[in-house]
Structure formats: C-alpha cells, structure tokens
Scaffold this motif. Structure first.
Motif, PDB file in Angstrom:
ATOM      1  N   UNK A   1      34.706   0.398  54.305  1.00 50.94           N
ATOM      2  CA  UNK A   1      33.904   0.576  55.511  1.00 50.94           C
ATOM      3  C   UNK A   1      33.678   2.057  55.763  1.00 50.94           C
ATOM      4  N   UNK A   2      32.416   2.445  55.911  1.00 45.12           N
ATOM      5  CA  UNK A   2      32.086   3.860  56.063  1.00 45.12           C
ATOM      6  C   UNK A   2      30.885   4.034  56.976  1.00 45.12           C
ATOM      7  N   UNK A   3      30.896   5.120  57.739  1.00 43.86           N
ATOM      8  CA  UNK A   3      29.731   5.456  58.546  1.00 43.86           C
ATOM      9  C   UNK A   3      28.570   5.864  57.661  1.00 43.86           C
TER      10      UNK A   3
ATOM     11  N   UNK B   1      33.384   4.774  62.881  1.00 40.75           N
ATOM     12  CA  UNK B   1      34.794   4.825  62.514  1.00 40.75           C
ATOM     13  C   UNK B   1      35.657   3.968  63.423  1.00 40.75           C
ATOM     14  N   UNK B   2      35.477   4.111  64.732  1.00 43.85           N
ATOM     15  CA  UNK B   2      36.329   3.356  65.653  1.00 43.85           C
ATOM     16  C   UNK B   2      36.111   1.854  65.514  1.00 43.85           C
ATOM     17  N   UNK B   3      34.864   1.460  65.228  1.00 43.65           N
ATOM     18  CA  UNK B   3      34.572   0.038  65.024  1.00 43.65           C
ATOM     19  C   UNK B   3      35.237  -0.475  63.757  1.00 43.65           C
ATOM     20  N   UNK B   4      35.128   0.329  62.678  1.00 41.52           N
ATOM     21  CA  UNK B   4      35.742  -0.059  61.411  1.00 41.52           C
ATOM     22  C   UNK B   4      37.251  -0.202  61.555  1.00 41.52           C
ATOM     23  N   UNK B   5      37.878   0.775  62.221  1.00 38.51           N
ATOM     24  CA  UNK B   5      39.330   0.733  62.403  1.00 38.51           C
ATOM     25  C   UNK B   5      39.734  -0.499  63.210  1.00 38.51           C
ATOM     26  N   UNK B   6      39.007  -0.781  64.282  1.00 42.28           N
ATOM     27  CA  UNK B   6      39.361  -1.928  65.112  1.00 42.28           C
ATOM     28  C   UNK B   6      39.222  -3.239  64.343  1.00 42.28           C
ATOM     29  N   UNK B   7      38.175  -3.336  63.517  1.00 41.98           N
ATOM     30  CA  UNK B   7      38.004  -4.557  62.726  1.00 41.98           C
ATOM     31  C   UNK B   7      39.148  -4.756  61.752  1.00 41.98           C
ATOM     32  N   UNK B   8      39.611  -3.670  61.133  1.00 41.91           N
ATOM     33  CA  UNK B   8      40.723  -3.793  60.185  1.00 41.91           C
ATOM     34  C   UNK B   8      42.030  -4.048  60.927  1.00 41.91           C
ATOM     35  N   UNK B   9      42.193  -3.454  62.102  1.00 40.16           N
ATOM     36  CA  UNK B   9      43.370  -3.747  62.919  1.00 40.16           C
ATOM     37  C   UNK B   9      43.414  -5.237  63.268  1.00 40.16           C
ATOM     38  N   UNK B  10      42.257  -5.809  63.632  1.00 38.06           N
ATOM     39  CA  UNK B  10      42.198  -7.222  64.004  1.00 38.06           C
ATOM     40  C   UNK B  10      42.557  -8.131  62.832  1.00 38.06           C
ATOM     41  N   UNK B  11      42.239  -7.687  61.609  1.00 39.46           N
ATOM     42  CA  UNK B  11      42.711  -8.355  60.387  1.00 39.46           C
ATOM     43  C   UNK B  11      42.255  -9.801  60.293  1.00 39.46           C
ATOM     44  N   UNK B  12      40.963 -10.022  60.525  1.00 43.71           N
ATOM     45  CA  UNK B  12      40.421 -11.364  60.482  1.00 43.71           C
ATOM     46  C   UNK B  12      39.358 -11.479  59.399  1.00 43.71           C
ATOM     47  N   UNK B  13      39.246 -12.651  58.780  1.00 41.82           N
ATOM     48  CA  UNK B  13      38.220 -12.897  57.780  1.00 41.82           C
ATOM     49  C   UNK B  13      38.299 -11.924  56.619  1.00 41.82           C
TER      50      UNK B  13
ATOM     51  N   UNK C   1      38.300   8.689  58.463  1.00 44.71           N
ATOM     52  CA  UNK C   1      39.546   8.810  59.207  1.00 44.71           C
ATOM     53  C   UNK C   1      39.414   8.194  60.595  1.00 44.71           C
ATOM     54  N   UNK C   2      40.485   7.562  61.049  1.00 48.15           N
ATOM     55  CA  UNK C   2      40.508   6.996  62.392  1.00 48.15           C
ATOM     56  C   UNK C   2      40.462   8.107  63.430  1.00 48.15           C
ATOM     57  N   UNK C   3      39.771   7.897  64.562  1.00 49.90           N
ATOM     58  CA  UNK C   3      39.789   8.884  65.640  1.00 49.90           C
ATOM     59  C   UNK C   3      41.223   9.124  66.113  1.00 49.90           C
ATOM     60  N   UNK C   4      41.543  10.343  66.569  1.00 47.73           N
ATOM     61  CA  UNK C   4      42.924  10.654  66.979  1.00 47.73           C
ATOM     62  C   UNK C   4      43.536   9.658  67.948  1.00 47.73           C
TER      63      UNK C   4
ATOM     64  N   UNK D   1      43.681   9.576  58.736  1.00 45.93           N
ATOM     65  CA  UNK D   1      44.414   8.317  58.798  1.00 45.93           C
ATOM     66  C   UNK D   1      43.483   7.196  58.384  1.00 45.93           C
ATOM     67  N   UNK D   2      43.893   6.465  57.348  1.00 44.77           N
ATOM     68  CA  UNK D   2      43.122   5.334  56.838  1.00 44.77           C
ATOM     69  C   UNK D   2      43.984   4.084  56.975  1.00 44.77           C
ATOM     70  N   UNK D   3      43.337   2.965  57.206  1.00 49.04           N
ATOM     71  CA  UNK D   3      44.066   1.707  57.388  1.00 49.04           C
ATOM     72  C   UNK D   3      43.426   0.617  56.549  1.00 49.04           C
ATOM     73  N   UNK D   4      44.271  -0.252  55.998  1.00 46.15           N
ATOM     74  CA  UNK D   4      43.802  -1.375  55.203  1.00 46.15           C
ATOM     75  C   UNK D   4      44.206  -2.689  55.827  1.00 46.15           C
ATOM     76  N   UNK D   5      43.529  -3.741  55.424  1.00 42.19           N
ATOM     77  CA  UNK D   5      43.865  -5.078  55.902  1.00 42.19           C
ATOM     78  C   UNK D   5      45.157  -5.578  55.280  1.00 42.19           C
ATOM     79  N   UNK D   6      45.654  -6.694  55.788  1.00 41.75           N
ATOM     80  CA  UNK D   6      46.951  -7.212  55.337  1.00 41.75           C
ATOM     81  C   UNK D   6      46.925  -7.711  53.902  1.00 41.75           C
TER      82      UNK D   6
END
Length: 587
Positions: free
Chosen positions: A58-60, A287-299, A309-312, A559-564
């Motif tokens: 996921x990228x802007x 970025x904030x949308x991408x991070x939130x979607x990966x945090x939610x970890x759905x589908x 990078x995630x916003x501070x 800071x980068x985040x991945x799904x489960x």
C-alpha cells in the motif's frame, strides 16, 4: 508536464551528481508522470489468480516511472530492485545492518574487480539469467541500458551517475558529448568507456572510485533489451528479468499487479526469495488510511504491508500495542536533518560562536517535536547507521539535550556582546515550526537572541540563491545518501569546488570553503581499501563537526506495519530503510 519536489518531500529522489568529478550536489527530483503507457506481460497470469498467496503493498505514490533509466525515488528503486529489475550488484537482504551495507553480485557473479588505478572496473555476468521472454540477459543489454541514460528524456529525468563517472568527454556547459543510442553524437566515446568481451562488461571511469560497485547497484546501470525499448513511451512499461512481471497495464492512479515470472530461475538469483505468488501494488492510498486498514487486519489486508511510514501519532498507537508492535518494524530512514552555519555571516565566521551553537543544540527537544524516538533519533553525525564510517560520539562532548552553560562560556569567549543575535532559516511546516522553536529555546538559554525565518515554498532553491548566505546566519537542511558510503554525503555537501559559484551555494548552504578539507576529500577518494577509506571519512566527518561546518540534529526513522498473515517483514537500511521485498512472505 512534470511536477518536481524538493529533497525534503516525503517521497523525494535520490541525490544525483552534477557533471563534475565525484560529488553529488543536486537532488534528483521526483517526476510525476500524468499519463500511462503500455506494458509487456509475456506469459503473465491473470491479475486475480492466486489471491491466497498474494501480497498487497500500500502506497500513496505516485510512481513516476518504472523505466530503470528514469527511476529516481528511493522507495520505487527499492521495490523495483527486489521484484523486476536486476542490476550488476545489489545489497543483500537480512536483518544484519552490517551485512546489508556489503555489496554482492546480482546479475554479476561477484562484486566486480577494479584495476590498480580504481578507474577500470570489470563485471562478469551470471549464466542462466533471462528476460521474461526467455532470452538471455547479455553484456550488450547492460551496455544498451547505460547508454540510454545519456539520451532524452532519461538524461533530464533520471539519475546521472553514468554522466558523472564514465570517462566520456563533456562540453563546456558540463553536458556529455555523447547523446545516447538513438542516432546521437560521440558514439565512439561511449564505446570506449563501456565495453563487452563475451559476458564481461568493463567500465572506464574519469576518476578513481573504490565504491563504484555500489553505484552499479542503482537502476540507471540496469540492462535494457534493445528490441523492447519503448523510449519515452515506456514510462510504466515493465520488461522483467526478476522474479515478477507486470500483468496488464499499470494504472497511475490505482497501481497494478505483479505476477510470477515463469522464466525467472531461482538458481541464478542469490538475492530474492520471491515467496508471494503475486504482488498487488495499491497506489493512491493515504498513509494513515493504509496503516489503519492493516491495523484492522481484515480480508486481504491480512496479507498487506505499508510502503509509506506511519504518521508519528499512529506510530505510538502501533508501538504501544504488543500485538501490533510485533507486526511492525521501525528502521532508520534515509534522511538526516542538520544545521549549516553560514560562513558568509560575520557572526558565524567566529569559531567560538559556531561551537556555542552546537553545544546549545537540544536534539532531544527537536526529536520530541518531530514525534518522538519512533520518528527520529538524536545524532551528531550526517553519516547514517548503514555506513561503516558512522561514529556515535559527539566530538564536542555535548549531551543530546545540549549544554547551555558550556555553550554560554564558549559564547563569552567569542568576544561578542551577549545576547548574540542570529537568524535561522528553515523549511516551514506545522511540525517543523514546533521543532525549530524547541531548538530556539535551547539557544536562547545559552545567550543567543534567535530570529527564526520560516520559508514555506521552494526552500532549497530560495536558500541557495546568490547572496543568501550573507543574509542568514544558520540554515536548516537535510540529506540522504545515494548508497551507503560517506562519499555520497561529505563531498556533495562540503567540497567547495563542486558547490560554490557565482550562481549560488549549491547544497553547501553555509558556503563552507576550506582548502584543507577539499584536499582531504581528494585524497580519501583515491584510497584503495574500503575499510581504510571508511576510517578516513569518519575522521574527516568528526573534523567537520568540530569546525562547525555542520550541526547534526536527527536521524529520521520510519515505521511500517504488516498484516497478521505477513511473514519476514524487514527493512534494508542500505536501500534507504524501506521495506525489503526480498524476504517477505504471506500465508
């Protein structure tokens, strides 16, 4: 039409070399293409095939180009270099930062062989490396790819390291006499500088380079098959020699899907594990949308990773949650923020004033204003953690919080009347305004009277204008290396021969000019052993900081985040600290 962004923009380009000896002095600006072009996808699978094994990134964006001779954005270079663009050498994957900085053979069998002069480098191509149509990658393909960098539009939009380093005559204005393979001039000069002998390619350079084998890891030196060259129409075309190829057209607003290249042979590739069956590149997502979607970890976001990078504010949310923290990485990023005292300023020409400024600098307060230690970390050097030359100790002995008392003593030794008035220019954003205010508080405690000069637009162009260094006492700046050696940091910023002219200061914003430093840069550039050269750069870096040529502030972090369902998530600091797709996998 091209939109160009300054180096401090979030998706900024690699620094490029001005047509002078060795130094990197101008930013390679990000060109945002407004039209898409066709692409090739020989034997490509359908984009929706194998979704269970598909990784989403996921990228802007926007991705300006996938053409190897036009790519400049480090994030795009990092993605392409692990998926569809192979180069003569590469930086290996893995969690060991020291191992990442080493350069190894990729298309080549090893990291290359220089002659005793360091001006002639030879690489031998591996057997068994093919394009996606099954044809072999040849030495002539490498030659052709490099030759394109001298032709338009590549010479204007891409990285210009072939121009800077190859032994090809230049015109009085610094441009090359060679104008590329499309019926241009001076073909004989290029044919002498880049030669083939079977599968051996030899480069003849205009100056000694101990780290040229790191330069050829950049895509501007990547091969291109002549019959697949779409020239200016190939902005987003992909003809792969790596593990993935583009399926269907690239959409500049939404992205595209990369599927497995059936002609890729794992046995010929020591770098890429290529575990996902396919990679869906989702472009245009904040970025904030991408991070939130990966945090939610759905589908399908269970098998997704963020490339920005995630916003501070969201970084703290991720790191304070054990489950999310285990799915994230927080590497050092490409940029270092620093201050450049102006040697054209009567105040800053005083060495005691420069020393007082450095001693009073509250790096901790600056980092806190940026978003905390997940967003940046205090540093006293311009050399990032991926560099062998990096030092950890401040040569002035100041704590990261600053030492106002010691700074005030230095200021009193200057002979000037306190408070000492200084003006400080910086690129203004809401976050930067807070960070610079924090620095100003520390300086005023030491006896300075600080006037901040926020500049909102075209910052680097404005502060490099003729005469500006005499009107401002201190300049904020940042810098990112093009590859992990100090030769891409110290010469471009502090070699006065390459920056200072009647037209401005280049990237030597403080107009630092020191004959001894220039001479030492030349000497270090000819040292033959990389370890010895790294030690010499480290010593010169400490000397520059002691002289007050610069005051380092903060090493940026991402800071980068991945799904489960994502495995092997890591970053590669030698590639700018971006997500390393060579090791990543999905369930």
């Amino acid at each position: 039409m091209l939109v160009r962004r300054p180096l401090s923009a979030p998706r900024s380009g690699l620094p490029t070399s001005r047509p002078d000896r060795r130094a990197v002095v101008a930013t390679a600006l990000v060109a945002v293409a407004v039209t898409a072009s066709g692409c090739t996808a020989d034997d490509a699978a359908a984009p929706d095939e194998g979704v269970a094994g598909r990784l989403s990134v996921l990228s802007l964006g926007p991705v300006a180009s996938w053409d190897p001779q036009r790519m400049t954005t480090p994030q795009d270079v990092a993605f392409a270099g692990r998926t569809f663009v192979r180069t003569l050498t590469a930086h290996p994957a893995g969690a060991d930062a020291a191992a990442q900085r080493e350069v190894v053979g990729d298309l080549a069998t090893d990291a290359g062989t220089p002659d005793d002069s360091l001006e002639v480098w030879t690489f031998t191509l591996r057997a068994g490396v093919t394009w996606q149509d099954g044809s072999p990658v040849t030495c002539e393909d490498v030659r052709y790819g490099v030759s394109r960098s001298f032709a338009k539009p590549f010479a204007d939009e891409g990285l210009n390291y072939p121009l800077a380093y190859l032994d090809i005559p230049r015109k009085a204005d610094g441009t090359s006499t060679y104008t590329g393979p499309y019926g241009g001039s001076a073909q004989a000069a290029f044919d002498k500088a880049v030669t083939c002998d079977g599968q051996k390619v030899t480069f003849r350079l205009s100056t000694p380079m101990v780290d040229f084998n790191q330069v050829v890891a950049l895509p501007v030196f990547a091969p291109v098959k002549k019959s697949k060259d779409l020239r200016e129409d190939g902005t987003h075309a992909v003809f792969s020699n790596g593990p993935y190829q583009l399926a269907g057209p690239w959409d500049p607003s939404t992205g595209g899907t990369f599927v497995r290249n059936p002609k890729w042979d794992k046995g010929s590739d020591p770098i890429r594990r290529a575990e996902p069956d396919s990679i869906q590149y989702v472009e245009g997502i904040e970025s904030q949308t991408a991070v939130q979607q990966v945090i939610n970890d759905e589908g399908d976001r269970r098998r997704a990773v963020t490339l920005d990078s995630a916003p501070p504010a969201m970084q703290q949310q991720v790191l304070s949650d054990d489950a999310l923290s285990r799915r994230s990485i927080n590497p050092s990023a490409q940029f270092v923020d620093y201050l450049a005292p102006s040697f054209a300023s009567p105040v800053m020409r005083n060495a005691d004033v420069r020393r007082a400024l450095a001693l009073a600098t509250n790096r901790d307060g600056y980092v806190t204003a940026l978003g905390g230690t997940s967003a940046a970390e205090p540093t006293s050097t311009l050399l990032g953690p991926a560099m062998a030359s990096r030092r950890t100790a401040d040569p002035l002995g100041a704590p990261t919080s600053g030492d106002p008392a010691k700074a005030r003593a230095a200021l009193q030794e200057s002979g000037l009347t306190l408070p000492v008035k200084i003006t400080v220019a910086y690129r203004s954003t809401p976050t930067a305004d807070k960070a610079m205010a924090a620095l100003g508080n520390g300086w005023e405690q030491a006896g300075f009277a600080v006037t901040l000069q926020p500049i909102e637009k075209d910052y680097f162009s404005v502060v490099a204008e003729p005469g500006r260094a005499a009107k401002t006492d201190v300049f904020w700046a940042n810098w990112a290396p093009a590859w992990p050696t100090a030769s891409t940091v110290i010469p471009p910023l502090f070699d006065s021969r390459l920056n200072l002219s009647d037209s401005g200061t280049g990237r030597d914003l403080g107009a630092f000019a020191d004959a001894a430093t220039d001479k030492e840069i030349t000497r270090i550039s000819t040292i033959k052993q990389p370890a010895d050269q790294a030690a010499a750069w480290a010593e010169l870096d400490a000397d520059l900081a002691t002289k007050g040529a610069y005051v380092a502030l903060a090493q940026r972090r991402s800071l980068f985040i991945g799904g489960s369902a994502v495995s092997g998530l890591s970053a590669n600091e030698a590639l700018g600290g971006f997500v390393d797709l060579a090791t990543i996998g999905v369930e």
